[in-house]
Design a protein around this motif. Structure first.
Motif, PDB file in Angstrom:
ATOM      1  N   ALA A  13       0.837  -1.210   0.000  1.00 61.15           N
ATOM      2  CA  ALA A  13       0.000   0.000   0.000  1.00 61.15           C
ATOM      3  C   ALA A  13       0.863   1.247   0.000  1.00 61.15           C
ATOM      4  CB  ALA A  13      -0.925  -0.009   1.225  1.00 61.15           C
ATOM      5  N   ILE A  14       1.904   1.246   0.852  1.00 60.75           N
ATOM      6  CA  ILE A  14       2.769   2.424   0.949  1.00 60.75           C
ATOM      7  C   ILE A  14       3.558   2.604  -0.345  1.00 60.75           C
ATOM      8  CG2 ILE A  14       4.757   3.402   2.172  1.00 60.75           C
ATOM      9  CD1 ILE A  14       3.652   2.101   4.742  1.00 60.75           C
ATOM     10  N   ALA A  15       4.090   1.497  -0.868  1.00 58.33           N
ATOM     11  CA  ALA A  15       4.881   1.578  -2.102  1.00 58.33           C
ATOM     12  C   ALA A  15       4.018   2.094  -3.258  1.00 58.33           C
ATOM     13  CB  ALA A  15       5.466   0.202  -2.429  1.00 58.33           C
ATOM     14  N   GLU A  16       2.823   1.566  -3.380  1.00 53.73           N
ATOM     15  CA  GLU A  16       1.940   1.999  -4.477  1.00 53.73           C
ATOM     16  C   GLU A  16       1.625   3.491  -4.379  1.00 53.73           C
ATOM     17  OE1 GLU A  16      -0.432  -2.264  -4.756  1.00 53.73           O
ATOM     18  OE2 GLU A  16      -1.606  -0.429  -4.666  1.00 53.73           O
ATOM     19  N   GLU A  17       1.342   3.952  -3.153  1.00 52.64           N
ATOM     20  CA  GLU A  17       0.987   5.359  -2.986  1.00 52.64           C
ATOM     21  C   GLU A  17       2.214   6.247  -3.191  1.00 52.64           C
ATOM     22  OE1 GLU A  17      -2.265   6.600  -2.647  1.00 52.64           O
ATOM     23  OE2 GLU A  17      -2.484   4.516  -3.280  1.00 52.64           O
ATOM     24  N   ALA A 154      -5.830  -4.080   5.786  1.00 51.23           N
ATOM     25  CA  ALA A 154      -4.614  -3.299   6.032  1.00 51.23           C
ATOM     26  C   ALA A 154      -4.210  -2.524   4.780  1.00 51.23           C
ATOM     27  CB  ALA A 154      -3.480  -4.227   6.475  1.00 51.23           C
ATOM     28  N   LYS A 155      -4.309  -3.162   3.629  1.00 52.12           N
ATOM     29  CA  LYS A 155      -3.905  -2.480   2.410  1.00 52.12           C
ATOM     30  C   LYS A 155      -4.930  -1.409   2.002  1.00 52.12           C
ATOM     31  CE  LYS A 155      -2.278  -2.990  -2.305  1.00 52.12           C
ATOM     32  NZ  LYS A 155      -1.919  -3.884  -3.416  1.00 52.12           N
ATOM     33  N   GLY A 156      -6.196  -1.810   1.990  1.00 51.36           N
ATOM     34  CA  GLY A 156      -7.236  -0.883   1.527  1.00 51.36           C
ATOM     35  C   GLY A 156      -7.374   0.345   2.426  1.00 51.36           C
ATOM     36  N   LEU A 157      -7.257   0.128   3.735  1.00 50.84           N
ATOM     37  CA  LEU A 157      -7.392   1.255   4.664  1.00 50.84           C
ATOM     38  C   LEU A 157      -6.158   2.147   4.617  1.00 50.84           C
ATOM     39  CD1 LEU A 157      -8.979  -0.598   7.748  1.00 50.84           C
ATOM     40  CD2 LEU A 157     -10.132   1.047   6.247  1.00 50.84           C
ATOM     41  N   MET A 158      -4.968   1.556   4.442  1.00 47.02           N
ATOM     42  CA  MET A 158      -3.739   2.362   4.378  1.00 47.02           C
ATOM     43  C   MET A 158      -3.767   3.291   3.168  1.00 47.02           C
ATOM     44  SD  MET A 158      -0.862   3.319   5.578  1.00 47.02           S
ATOM     45  CE  MET A 158      -0.304   2.145   6.821  1.00 47.02           C
ATOM     46  N   LYS A 159      -4.209   2.775   2.032  1.00 45.42           N
ATOM     47  CA  LYS A 159      -4.237   3.617   0.825  1.00 45.42           C
ATOM     48  C   LYS A 159      -5.249   4.767   0.996  1.00 45.42           C
ATOM     49  CE  LYS A 159      -3.968   1.546  -3.265  1.00 45.42           C
ATOM     50  NZ  LYS A 159      -2.705   1.706  -4.016  1.00 45.42           N
ATOM     51  N   ALA A 161      -6.067   6.063   3.849  1.00 50.75           N
ATOM     52  CA  ALA A 161      -5.492   6.958   4.848  1.00 50.75           C
ATOM     53  C   ALA A 161      -4.491   7.920   4.206  1.00 50.75           C
ATOM     54  CB  ALA A 161      -4.817   6.138   5.955  1.00 50.75           C
ATOM     55  N   ILE A 162      -3.654   7.378   3.307  1.00 49.58           N
ATOM     56  CA  ILE A 162      -2.625   8.226   2.689  1.00 49.58           C
ATOM     57  C   ILE A 162      -3.279   9.310   1.824  1.00 49.58           C
ATOM     58  CG2 ILE A 162      -0.704   8.208   1.024  1.00 49.58           C
ATOM     59  CD1 ILE A 162      -0.050   5.357   2.132  1.00 49.58           C
ATOM     60  N   ARG A 163      -4.414   8.992   1.221  1.00 46.56           N
ATOM     61  CA  ARG A 163      -5.074   9.990   0.355  1.00 46.56           C
ATOM     62  C   ARG A 163      -5.980  10.950   1.143  1.00 46.56           C
ATOM     63  NH1 ARG A 163      -6.607   6.432  -5.069  1.00 46.56           N
ATOM     64  NH2 ARG A 163      -4.660   5.248  -5.068  1.00 46.56           N
ATOM     65  N   GLU A 164      -6.195  10.646   2.409  1.00 47.34           N
ATOM     66  CA  GLU A 164      -7.063  11.477   3.246  1.00 47.34           C
ATOM     67  C   GLU A 164      -6.358  12.801   3.570  1.00 47.34           C
ATOM     68  OE1 GLU A 164     -10.235  11.334   4.578  1.00 47.34           O
ATOM     69  OE2 GLU A 164      -9.685  13.243   5.498  1.00 47.34           O
ATOM     70  N   ASN A 165      -7.101  13.892   3.557  1.00 48.73           N
ATOM     71  CA  ASN A 165      -6.492  15.211   3.783  1.00 48.73           C
ATOM     72  C   ASN A 165      -6.408  15.602   5.251  1.00 48.73           C
ATOM     73  OD1 ASN A 165      -5.844  15.758   1.146  1.00 48.73           O
ATOM     74  ND2 ASN A 165      -7.888  16.580   0.683  1.00 48.73           N
ATOM     75  N   ASN A 166      -6.806  14.703   6.132  1.00 41.29           N
ATOM     76  CA  ASN A 166      -6.735  14.982   7.561  1.00 41.29           C
ATOM     77  C   ASN A 166      -5.978  13.856   8.249  1.00 41.29           C
ATOM     78  OD1 ASN A 166      -8.450  17.476   7.902  1.00 41.29           O
ATOM     79  ND2 ASN A 166      -9.840  16.158   6.738  1.00 41.29           N
ATOM     80  N   PRO A 167      -5.495  14.118   9.475  1.00 39.03           N
ATOM     81  CA  PRO A 167      -4.657  13.113  10.122  1.00 39.03           C
ATOM     82  C   PRO A 167      -5.409  11.814  10.438  1.00 39.03           C
ATOM     83  CG  PRO A 167      -5.025  15.010  11.579  1.00 39.03           C
ATOM     84  CD  PRO A 167      -5.599  15.367  10.255  1.00 39.03           C
ATOM     85  N   VAL A 168      -4.728  10.710  10.152  1.00 40.17           N
ATOM     86  CA  VAL A 168      -5.293   9.379  10.400  1.00 40.17           C
ATOM     87  C   VAL A 168      -4.289   8.585  11.220  1.00 40.17           C
ATOM     88  CG1 VAL A 168      -6.065   7.212   9.345  1.00 40.17           C
ATOM     89  CG2 VAL A 168      -6.515   9.393   8.181  1.00 40.17           C
ATOM     90  N   GLU A 187      -5.681  -2.594  -7.874  1.00 39.28           N
ATOM     91  CA  GLU A 187      -5.804  -1.576  -6.837  1.00 39.28           C
ATOM     92  C   GLU A 187      -7.236  -1.509  -6.269  1.00 39.28           C
ATOM     93  OE1 GLU A 187      -5.661   2.805  -7.762  1.00 39.28           O
ATOM     94  OE2 GLU A 187      -3.967   2.612  -6.403  1.00 39.28           O
ATOM     95  N   TYR A 188      -7.325  -1.300  -4.978  1.00 32.21           N
ATOM     96  CA  TYR A 188      -8.631  -1.079  -4.337  1.00 32.21           C
ATOM     97  C   TYR A 188      -8.416  -0.201  -3.115  1.00 32.21           C
ATOM     98  CZ  TYR A 188      -7.185  -4.444  -0.812  1.00 32.21           C
ATOM     99  OH  TYR A 188      -6.474  -5.070   0.186  1.00 32.21           O
TER     100      TYR A 188
END
Lengths: 331, 351
Positions: A13-17, A154-159, A161-168, A187-188
């Protein structure tokens, strides 16, 4: 579908983002060469280099503050906090700065920051490395809290979270890093505030977070053997919380147990149980019960540590008593 | 888990023992070795100790009962809530008061005559729960939506707290209670009610003839009592003494009741007696009142025949209330049919 570990799912998830968005970077202790003590980030520094996978000194308040500032000024930092227990060190940066900046700047600033850390006992790590402290941050308005229950979540929520504009803040259960689950190649994303009904049932609703979803599913198996039909629900994010799905289930089954690995006192279980009591009161045929971790420092002794967390057997035993209409406490 | 308290054998040849008294109330904690009951044999009164720790639950024998040796008279439960919640599962047998009689045939708890045992279980409920009915929010809501009173479950001895699963029992109890509320007295018996109308003009004509030709002013109650007795004899082949108690409503008040003994076998002019004999039938004469039927609270001691008057149409309005202990349905229909026929055609029936 292929099966990968939760650890690999987070890594992907982190690598993809990071490939998708050059403003995403990772900062924390032992994240580069070591790839974290749990090896979750192994390989990232080779691909993205030390400019984007940033090792820091042992100074949590410092790198957390750096990350908040970076987020305010256009970056999307992923802060790696080695143990959830170290949350206490970053509370001011997280709760007083990150959580409130968007509100206090009248919306002019936002903090698109992910704090990924862990939780979970029974790893024989003693009282300062075994806590599940998600209730502390869930209490603070302005912070979102995700609790993945498998590699897929874990993957879907992490991606997301990274695209979210507020702290997660994402809590991974450190005992689940090697647990495998089917995760699609393509991707999902998993939206926040959308609970997952893992198993349908009619007699009682078992609401579990993180690894307690597995506990609830095993309890449901035990109960099925006793002729009791349990519904299992994973809220996936506790802030925001998908109340609608929980309420619909409880209105159907009339009974519920909320299971979470945080301490039971003043915890997540109490919050969810209270909302169900308030909003589904006239549909309840039994008290909504909480099953959290024992309100003690997590013991180092394996025999004692295992006693402090909810188990499938204990969940099933309580569920059977509720379904039987037993009075749990004196009137 | 559960320990049964039995009537102990305190002597070699003892077959029964009299339970003098319980030394604990249902719901009380019990400690093994502590005196629990007093038992009287043919020799003496003796205290008997509890054989287990726990809480005394349902008891099935009351003070004064003579109980066969070995019979279960109560149960000790491990925890207090179990002691309370087991109440519903026990069908408490009626204690035999005069030696070993066969057990009474089982009846649904809600229709069984009140015994001391169920009252003991009710007092347990009150003691444990301070009088508040314990029920889940959902069962409360559903009961309210259906207009059902959870108190009925308490009275029927069901254990608390109540859940949705108790609604089935509540519905059937409520149905029975509604049926009984027509005739609330003497709980246990089932009630019937018959109504009839008949022509009132012939009796009026007959009474006028008695008055004008024989100078006899006979009140209508004389005819009612006589025809009621005849109806009982004809319909039920009764040859024993019949006592008809006439209760006449004058305006808005009942007059002093009068008793007619075998009015069908004495002269019309025979005065009512002063005796206090128990009535075979209560006859309510409402012809001098505005009422057309009465069923008073708690006074149901015999079949009640009411006679009211519809002045405008020249009719008598008749009602017969009876219970299973008085009349069968067939007999009741025969009685009221005969009575209506006699009033409609009194001359023929005065033979």
């Amino acid at each position: 579908m292929r099966e990968i570990t939760l650890s690999k799912a987070v890594n992907e998830a982190i690598a993809e983002e990071m490939r998708r968005d050059p403003t995403v970077f990772v900062i924390g202790e032992d994240v580069a060469e070591a790839g974290t003590p749990f090896k979750v980030l192994s390989g990232l520094v080779e691909e993205f280099g030390t400019d984007r996978i940033v090792d820091t000194p042992i100074a949590e308040p410092g790198f957390m503050g750096i990350a908040v500032g970076a987020a305010m000024t256009g970056m999307r930092p992923i802060v790696d906090l080695m143990f959830g227990d170290f949350l206490f060190l970053v509370m001011d940066q997280l709760c007083n700065q990150a959580a409130k900046t968007h509100y206090m700047s009248g919306g002019k600033l936002s903090v698109p920051l992910v704090l990924r850390t862990n939780m979970g006992a029974t790893r024989r790590s003693a009282a300062q490395h075994s806590q599940s402290l998600h209730a502390l941050v869930a209490h603070i308005p302005g912070l979102m809290v995700a609790m993945p229950s498998s590699a897929y979540e874990a993957k879907g929520l992490m991606k997301t979270a990274i695209r979210e504009n507020n702290p997660v803040v994402i809590f991974e259960d450190k005992l689940m890093y090697q647990d495998k689950a089917p995760v699609p190649e393509e991707e999902y994303l998993i939206p926040f505030g959308q609970a997952n009904v893992k198993r349908e049932g009619t007699d009682i609703t078992l609401i579990g977070t993180s690894s307690m979803v597995q506990v609830a599913e095993k309890a449901a198996e035990i109960l099925a053997g006793q002729g009791i039909s349990a519904e299992v629900i994973d809220p996936r994010t506790i802030v925001p919380l998908d109340e609608a799905t929980l309420l619909a289930s409880v209105k159907k089954t009339s009974r519920a147990i909320v299971i979470d690995e945080g301490h039971q006192g003043y915890g997540i279980t109490g919050e969810i149980a209270a909302r169900l009591n308030e909003k589904a009161f006239y549909h309840l045929d039994a008290p909504v019960c909480r099953m959290g971790a024992m309100d003690v420092p997590v013991p180092f002794s394996p025999a004692l540590e295992d006693l402090t967390v909810p188990t499938p057997e204990r969940v099933a035993a309580l569920a059977a008593r509720l379904v039987a209409g037993e009075m749990l406490h004196d009137a | 888990m559960t320990h049964e308290v039995i009537m102990p054998a305190l002597g070699m040849a003892q077959e029964t023992g009299v339970l003098v008294r319980w030394l604990k109330e249902p719901g009380d904690p019990v400690v093994k070795g502590e005196p629990l009951i007093e038992v009287e044999t043919d020799k003496a009164v003796q205290e008997v100790e509890a054989q287990a720790d726990g809480f005394l639950g349902s008891v099935s024998a009351a003070a004064g009962d003579e109980v066969p040796v070995g019979q279960v008279i109560g149960k000790i439960y491990v925890d207090a809530s179990a002691a309370a919640s087991r109440e519903r599962d026990e069908t408490v047998p009626e204690p035999s008061r005069s030696g070993p009689e066969p057990a009474p045939s089982p009846e649904p708890a809600s229709t069984a005559p009140k015994t001391e045992a169920p009252q003991a279980s009710n007092s347990l409920g009150v003691k444990t729960h301070s009088g508040r009915v314990l029920a889940s929010p959902k069962v409360r809501r559903l009961a309210a939506e259906e207009g059902l009173d959870l108190e009925l479950l308490v009275q029927a001895g069901y254990s608390q707290p109540f859940h949705v699963s108790d609604l089935t029992a509540l519905r059937s109890i409520a149905t029975e209670t509604a049926a009984q509320s027509i005739a609330p007295a003497s709980a246990g018996a089932r009630r019937g009610r018959l109504d009839a109308v008949c022509d009132a003009r012939n009796l009026a004509t007959l009474r006028e003839q008695f008055s004008s030709q024989a100078k006899l002013d006979l009140p209508p109650g004389v005819f009612f009592a006589r025809f009621a007795a005849q109806a009982l004899r004809a319909s039920m082949d009764r040859t024993d003494e019949l006592v008809i108690r006439l209760e006449k409503l004058e305006g808005a008040k009942f007059a002093q009741p009068t008793l007619y003994i075998d009015p069908d076998q004495s002269r019309l002019t025979t005065d009512p007696t002063e005796s206090e004999a128990e009535a075979t039938l209560i006859l309510r004469d409402l012809t001098d009142s505005a009422l057309s039927g009465v069923m008073l609270i708690d006074d149901f001691s015999g079949p009640i025949l009411t006679v009211a008057r519809d002045e405008g149409r020249g009719l008598f309005i008749l009602g017969l209330d009876y219970g299973t202990e008085h009349l069968t349905n067939d007999a009741a229909i025969a009685v009221l049919t005969y009575f209506a026929g006699a009033l409609a055609d009194p001359l023929v029936h005065l033979a």
